[in-house]
Design an enzyme around this catalytic site. Sequence first.
Site, PDB file in Angstrom:
ATOM      1  N   ASP A 189       6.638  41.865  46.382  1.00  0.00           N
ATOM      2  CA  ASP A 189       5.971  40.708  46.986  1.00  0.00           C
ATOM      3  C   ASP A 189       5.576  39.682  45.925  1.00  0.00           C
ATOM      4  O   ASP A 189       5.649  38.473  46.172  1.00  0.00           O
ATOM      5  CB  ASP A 189       4.725  41.148  47.770  1.00  0.00           C
ATOM      6  CG  ASP A 189       5.075  41.825  49.092  1.00  0.00           C
ATOM      7  OD1 ASP A 189       6.260  41.819  49.477  1.00  0.00           O
ATOM      8  OD2 ASP A 189       4.147  42.369  49.727  1.00  0.00           O
ATOM      9  N   PRO A 242       6.295  51.374  34.034  1.00  0.00           N
ATOM     10  CA  PRO A 242       5.609  52.563  33.533  1.00  0.00           C
ATOM     11  C   PRO A 242       6.514  53.539  32.766  1.00  0.00           C
ATOM     12  O   PRO A 242       7.686  53.711  33.104  1.00  0.00           O
ATOM     13  CB  PRO A 242       5.078  53.230  34.807  1.00  0.00           C
ATOM     14  CG  PRO A 242       5.930  52.697  35.904  1.00  0.00           C
ATOM     15  CD  PRO A 242       6.275  51.291  35.506  1.00  0.00           C
ATOM     16  N   ASN A 243       5.920  54.108  31.736  1.00  0.00           N
ATOM     17  CA  ASN A 243       6.545  55.138  30.887  1.00  0.00           C
ATOM     18  C   ASN A 243       7.598  54.592  29.933  1.00  0.00           C
ATOM     19  O   ASN A 243       8.107  55.338  29.087  1.00  0.00           O
ATOM     20  CB  ASN A 243       7.132  56.293  31.724  1.00  0.00           C
ATOM     21  CG  ASN A 243       6.073  56.989  32.532  1.00  0.00           C
ATOM     22  OD1 ASN A 243       5.057  57.415  31.965  1.00  0.00           O
ATOM     23  ND2 ASN A 243       6.245  57.090  33.826  1.00  0.00           N
ATOM     24  N   ARG A 253      10.793  59.913  25.184  1.00  0.00           N
ATOM     25  CA  ARG A 253      10.909  60.374  26.560  1.00  0.00           C
ATOM     26  C   ARG A 253      12.366  60.653  26.942  1.00  0.00           C
ATOM     27  O   ARG A 253      13.196  59.746  26.908  1.00  0.00           O
ATOM     28  CB  ARG A 253      10.363  59.252  27.446  1.00  0.00           C
ATOM     29  CG  ARG A 253      10.536  59.443  28.908  1.00  0.00           C
ATOM     30  CD  ARG A 253      10.323  58.115  29.641  1.00  0.00           C
ATOM     31  NE  ARG A 253      10.352  58.351  31.052  1.00  0.00           N
ATOM     32  CZ  ARG A 253      10.649  57.415  31.955  1.00  0.00           C
ATOM     33  NH1 ARG A 253      10.910  56.186  31.576  1.00  0.00           N
ATOM     34  NH2 ARG A 253      10.672  57.716  33.223  1.00  0.00           N
ATOM     35  N   TYR A 275      17.425  58.327  28.557  1.00  0.00           N
ATOM     36  CA  TYR A 275      16.986  56.952  28.289  1.00  0.00           C
ATOM     37  C   TYR A 275      17.352  56.440  26.896  1.00  0.00           C
ATOM     38  O   TYR A 275      17.088  55.272  26.586  1.00  0.00           O
ATOM     39  CB  TYR A 275      15.476  56.830  28.520  1.00  0.00           C
ATOM     40  CG  TYR A 275      15.087  57.123  29.957  1.00  0.00           C
ATOM     41  CD1 TYR A 275      15.547  56.300  30.989  1.00  0.00           C
ATOM     42  CD2 TYR A 275      14.296  58.223  30.287  1.00  0.00           C
ATOM     43  CE1 TYR A 275      15.220  56.567  32.310  1.00  0.00           C
ATOM     44  CE2 TYR A 275      13.957  58.489  31.609  1.00  0.00           C
ATOM     45  CZ  TYR A 275      14.425  57.659  32.611  1.00  0.00           C
ATOM     46  OH  TYR A 275      14.105  57.915  33.921  1.00  0.00           O
ATOM     47  N   GLU A 297      17.419  42.715  37.440  1.00  0.00           N
ATOM     48  CA  GLU A 297      16.844  44.065  37.422  1.00  0.00           C
ATOM     49  C   GLU A 297      17.687  44.933  36.481  1.00  0.00           C
ATOM     50  O   GLU A 297      18.913  44.992  36.628  1.00  0.00           O
ATOM     51  CB  GLU A 297      16.883  44.619  38.851  1.00  0.00           C
ATOM     52  CG  GLU A 297      16.433  46.065  38.979  1.00  0.00           C
ATOM     53  CD  GLU A 297      16.570  46.560  40.433  1.00  0.00           C
ATOM     54  OE1 GLU A 297      16.770  45.739  41.356  1.00  0.00           O
ATOM     55  OE2 GLU A 297      16.496  47.791  40.610  1.00  0.00           O
ATOM     56  N   ALA A 351       9.714  53.479  37.439  1.00  0.00           N
ATOM     57  CA  ALA A 351       9.498  54.251  38.677  1.00  0.00           C
ATOM     58  C   ALA A 351       9.036  53.370  39.838  1.00  0.00           C
ATOM     59  O   ALA A 351       9.278  53.702  41.012  1.00  0.00           O
ATOM     60  CB  ALA A 351       8.486  55.363  38.423  1.00  0.00           C
ATOM     61  N   ARG A 406      21.690  59.587  39.899  1.00  0.00           N
ATOM     62  CA  ARG A 406      20.579  60.527  39.705  1.00  0.00           C
ATOM     63  C   ARG A 406      20.018  60.983  41.060  1.00  0.00           C
ATOM     64  O   ARG A 406      20.718  60.912  42.067  1.00  0.00           O
ATOM     65  CB  ARG A 406      19.527  59.848  38.828  1.00  0.00           C
ATOM     66  CG  ARG A 406      20.104  59.459  37.455  1.00  0.00           C
ATOM     67  CD  ARG A 406      19.058  58.836  36.560  1.00  0.00           C
ATOM     68  NE  ARG A 406      17.988  59.785  36.266  1.00  0.00           N
ATOM     69  CZ  ARG A 406      16.804  59.418  35.760  1.00  0.00           C
ATOM     70  NH1 ARG A 406      16.548  58.147  35.510  1.00  0.00           N
ATOM     71  NH2 ARG A 406      15.895  60.325  35.498  1.00  0.00           N
ATOM     72  N   HIS A 434      18.142  48.760  34.530  1.00  0.00           N
ATOM     73  CA  HIS A 434      17.768  50.171  34.357  1.00  0.00           C
ATOM     74  C   HIS A 434      18.605  50.749  33.231  1.00  0.00           C
ATOM     75  O   HIS A 434      19.824  50.518  33.168  1.00  0.00           O
ATOM     76  CB  HIS A 434      18.028  50.973  35.640  1.00  0.00           C
ATOM     77  CG  HIS A 434      17.243  50.462  36.801  1.00  0.00           C
ATOM     78  ND1 HIS A 434      15.902  50.707  36.945  1.00  0.00           N
ATOM     79  CD2 HIS A 434      17.605  49.674  37.844  1.00  0.00           C
ATOM     80  CE1 HIS A 434      15.470  50.100  38.035  1.00  0.00           C
ATOM     81  NE2 HIS A 434      16.481  49.457  38.592  1.00  0.00           N
ATOM     82  N   SER A 436      19.211  53.982  32.780  1.00  0.00           N
ATOM     83  CA  SER A 436      20.068  55.020  33.360  1.00  0.00           C
ATOM     84  C   SER A 436      20.752  54.476  34.609  1.00  0.00           C
ATOM     85  O   SER A 436      20.342  53.434  35.151  1.00  0.00           O
ATOM     86  CB  SER A 436      19.218  56.245  33.722  1.00  0.00           C
ATOM     87  OG  SER A 436      18.278  55.909  34.733  1.00  0.00           O
ATOM     88  N   ARG A 446      15.947  57.911  43.683  1.00  0.00           N
ATOM     89  CA  ARG A 446      16.126  56.759  42.780  1.00  0.00           C
ATOM     90  C   ARG A 446      17.185  55.775  43.296  1.00  0.00           C
ATOM     91  O   ARG A 446      17.402  54.731  42.708  1.00  0.00           O
ATOM     92  CB  ARG A 446      16.537  57.228  41.381  1.00  0.00           C
ATOM     93  CG  ARG A 446      15.471  58.054  40.687  1.00  0.00           C
ATOM     94  CD  ARG A 446      15.863  58.360  39.247  1.00  0.00           C
ATOM     95  NE  ARG A 446      15.153  59.525  38.773  1.00  0.00           N
ATOM     96  CZ  ARG A 446      13.921  59.511  38.250  1.00  0.00           C
ATOM     97  NH1 ARG A 446      13.280  58.383  38.101  1.00  0.00           N
ATOM     98  NH2 ARG A 446      13.346  60.633  37.850  1.00  0.00           N
ATOM     99  N   ASN A 471      12.601  45.700  34.189  1.00  0.00           N
ATOM    100  CA  ASN A 471      12.882  47.097  34.498  1.00  0.00           C
ATOM    101  C   ASN A 471      11.600  47.647  35.127  1.00  0.00           C
ATOM    102  O   ASN A 471      10.667  47.989  34.412  1.00  0.00           O
ATOM    103  CB  ASN A 471      13.247  47.886  33.238  1.00  0.00           C
ATOM    104  CG  ASN A 471      13.591  49.336  33.569  1.00  0.00           C
ATOM    105  OD1 ASN A 471      13.341  49.798  34.684  1.00  0.00           O
ATOM    106  ND2 ASN A 471      14.132  50.058  32.596  1.00  0.00           N
TER     107      ASN A 471
HETATM  108  C1  DQA Z   1      14.536  53.616  35.034  1.00  0.00           C
HETATM  109  C2  DQA Z   1      14.999  54.492  36.203  1.00  0.00           C
HETATM  110  C3  DQA Z   1      13.835  54.901  37.090  1.00  0.00           C
HETATM  111  O1  DQA Z   1      14.282  55.702  38.168  1.00  0.00           O
HETATM  112  C4  DQA Z   1      12.833  55.690  36.292  1.00  0.00           C
HETATM  113  O2  DQA Z   1      11.709  56.009  37.081  1.00  0.00           O
HETATM  114  C5  DQA Z   1      12.422  55.022  35.034  1.00  0.00           C
HETATM  115  C6  DQA Z   1      13.404  54.258  34.262  1.00  0.00           C
HETATM  116  C7  DQA Z   1      15.672  53.343  34.032  1.00  0.00           C
HETATM  117  O3  DQA Z   1      15.490  52.452  33.210  1.00  0.00           O
HETATM  118  O4  DQA Z   1      16.691  54.027  34.059  1.00  0.00           O
HETATM  119  O5  DQA Z   1      11.286  55.161  34.578  1.00  0.00           O
HETATM  120  O6  DQA Z   1      14.110  52.365  35.563  1.00  0.00           O
END
Ligand code: DQA
Length: 150
Positions: free
Chosen positions: A93, A15-16, A23, A28, A104, A83, A113, A106, A108, A117, A80
């Site tokens: 699951d 998401p996002n 953003r 990011y 995985e 959130a 942070r 990320h 950031s 997180r 990724n």
């Molecule tokens: C994220 C880190 C997460 O904590 C955050 O909610 C994101 C992006 C990152 O790519 O740094 O939406 O996964």
Amino acid sequence: MNKKDVNNILVIHGPNLNLLGIREPGIYGQLMLEDINRNLSRQAEKVSVNISFFQSNAESALVDRIQLAMTDGTDFIIINPAAYTHTSIAMRDALAAVKLPFIEVHLSNIFSRESFRHHSYFSDMAVGIISGLGAKGYELALEYVLALRG
Ligand code: DQA
């Protein structure tokens, strides 16, 4: 997994991440999601590996896409969870069910942070995690997966 069997890679964005570039660019980065995906496509094309992308803001859609990976020929997932990293037992699951290796990523550094997180529902099952290297993290994850081909 046979090393030579990595021909189809799936990249999942949570998401996002559709808002990348707009953003919180200080956290990011400036690149948009399409830029990141385009760079990854070029990297995979060079060695004739198939790569596909999926982004959703909805947990159920992400679970459905992970489940689909069980039957669509996906060999490796780069994800990724955004959130949902910190909340989604359902996505965890689903990954456990499909039993596919995943990295995985990320953008950031989640450990530098807010404390909420610092916990990931995915990291203990991942082949590895990359956190804090911005868009480069996706490229490094893909480089690792491509190198598995030997
Ligand atoms: C994220 C880190 C997460 O904590 C955050 O909610 C994101 C992006 C990152 O790519 O740094 O939406 O996964």
